[in-house]
Design a protein around this motif. Sequence first.
Motif, PDB file in Angstrom:
ATOM      1  N   GLY A 141       4.507   8.091   0.466  1.00  0.00           N
ATOM      2  CA  GLY A 141       3.067   8.202   0.572  1.00  0.00           C
ATOM      3  C   GLY A 141       2.666   8.939   1.826  1.00  0.00           C
ATOM      4  N   LYS A 143       3.236   3.617   4.284  1.00  0.00           N
ATOM      5  CA  LYS A 143       3.723   2.723   3.245  1.00  0.00           C
ATOM      6  C   LYS A 143       2.809   2.813   2.018  1.00  0.00           C
ATOM      7  N   SER A 144       3.380   2.544   0.883  1.00  0.00           N
ATOM      8  CA  SER A 144       2.616   2.572  -0.356  1.00  0.00           C
ATOM      9  C   SER A 144       3.049   1.387  -1.236  1.00  0.00           C
ATOM     10  N   PRO A 145       2.232   1.003  -2.232  1.00  0.00           N
ATOM     11  CA  PRO A 145       1.020   1.666  -2.689  1.00  0.00           C
ATOM     12  C   PRO A 145      -0.095   1.642  -1.639  1.00  0.00           C
ATOM     13  N   PHE A 146      -1.020   2.575  -1.792  1.00  0.00           N
ATOM     14  CA  PHE A 146      -2.139   2.637  -0.861  1.00  0.00           C
ATOM     15  C   PHE A 146      -3.094   1.464  -1.094  1.00  0.00           C
ATOM     16  N   PHE A 168       1.117  11.564  -2.726  1.00  0.00           N
ATOM     17  CA  PHE A 168       2.532  11.227  -2.847  1.00  0.00           C
ATOM     18  C   PHE A 168       3.319  12.523  -2.837  1.00  0.00           C
ATOM     19  N   TRP A 179      -5.274  11.262   0.414  1.00  0.00           N
ATOM     20  CA  TRP A 179      -3.966  10.626   0.316  1.00  0.00           C
ATOM     21  C   TRP A 179      -3.129  11.376  -0.709  1.00  0.00           C
ATOM     22  N   GLN A 215      -0.848   9.961   4.246  1.00  0.00           N
ATOM     23  CA  GLN A 215      -2.268   9.865   4.567  1.00  0.00           C
ATOM     24  C   GLN A 215      -2.629  11.079   5.407  1.00  0.00           C
ATOM     25  N   GLU A 270      -3.820   5.497  -6.351  1.00  0.00           N
ATOM     26  CA  GLU A 270      -3.975   4.484  -5.306  1.00  0.00           C
ATOM     27  C   GLU A 270      -2.962   3.351  -5.469  1.00  0.00           C
ATOM     28  N   LYS A 313      -0.028   3.526  -6.908  1.00  0.00           N
ATOM     29  CA  LYS A 313       1.344   4.047  -7.008  1.00  0.00           C
ATOM     30  C   LYS A 313       1.948   3.824  -8.385  1.00  0.00           C
TER      31      LYS A 313
END
Length: 366
Positions: free
Chosen positions: A289, A359-362, A329, A327, A291, A237, A239
């Motif tokens: 990332g 976009k990340s981090p989640f 990566f 989710w 989803q 979550e 990253k």
Amino acid sequence: MQYTPLYDSYREIAGVKLIDFGGWHLPLHFAAGSTAEHIAVRTAAGLFDVSHMGVSVIRGAGATEYLEYLCSNTVADLSAGACRYTMLCYPDGGVVDDVLIYRIGPESYLLILNAANTEKDLAWLTKENPRAASAPEVLDYSKQIALLALQGPKARAILTPLAPGVEQLASFQFSAAVTVAGMPALISRTGYTGEDGYEIFCSNAEAPAIWRALHKAGAEHGLLPCGLGARDTLRIEAKLPLYGQEISETITPLEANLSFFVKLDVKEFCGSDALKAQRDNGVPRTLRGLQLIDAGMPREGYAVCFEEEEIGVITSGLKSPTLGGFWAFALLDRSKQLPFGTEVDIMIRGKARRARIVKSPFYRRT
């Protein structure tokens, strides 16, 4: 099979599930389960045994210069009592390991190594890197030091009464002049969960007593003992890369979007020429990332496709206890230049599951 100094302590806890993790007998989760442990770390606190990590001390004349050459991040400007994330790279730019480096004194450093890489890292530090002939003293304390991680928004409230002075530590600072419940320890304000927290180094003999003291003090704050399952979902979550998945000997720091920790314009280091060439010629892959729109667990190694063409591979995936849904990566072909919001397919057990690039981090602590 290897066992940490806390093996007897958590083996006796009802409901613990122990597994073989790279030759170590470690808890996957305790009675509450991985999801409850994950939520406890996000909302209260969790206590982890990470004593399987490698611990090395590098010291002596030339230690700073030697580590400046081996590390992708800067070392010389690190003050005593501070620590920093960095990578050790091969000459071709691949990653030997990602480590935390602690500056103990003018020519004295502590390195925390990934458990699966400890033997390889020590060989690299002492005899296999291009400047090994000038290596200072390198000591392996992996079998002598235990490491606990206390993580979560209540970590400070739990630890402060047991470790006077620890409240003064800022993020990525440490102190070796502290005690926990009267027992000597080194404490750093670091972690691998995306939350505030501390990592506590102590002797093997005193680790069980410190574990019990933290567990008891944390009870009123909602602390749970946590295993490998929660550790993995928390780091995904947030990253935080895992060696062998987001970075490896074949995945460079630039491909993993870790250029902040790679000081190409500041110094020369092992692998910097190759990484400069990769940067200047165009980084071929990028970590992105995803989803999932369709339900399905995206596991490491699953293919990612765009318009029926395979463009990458999943490095890590999860069903998120914090955010809900699935989710992941993925390491994607950078030449495609797919913007955020682009929909792609993840091949899960031979079937396409729709996902979008995000976009990340989640998850980011506020």
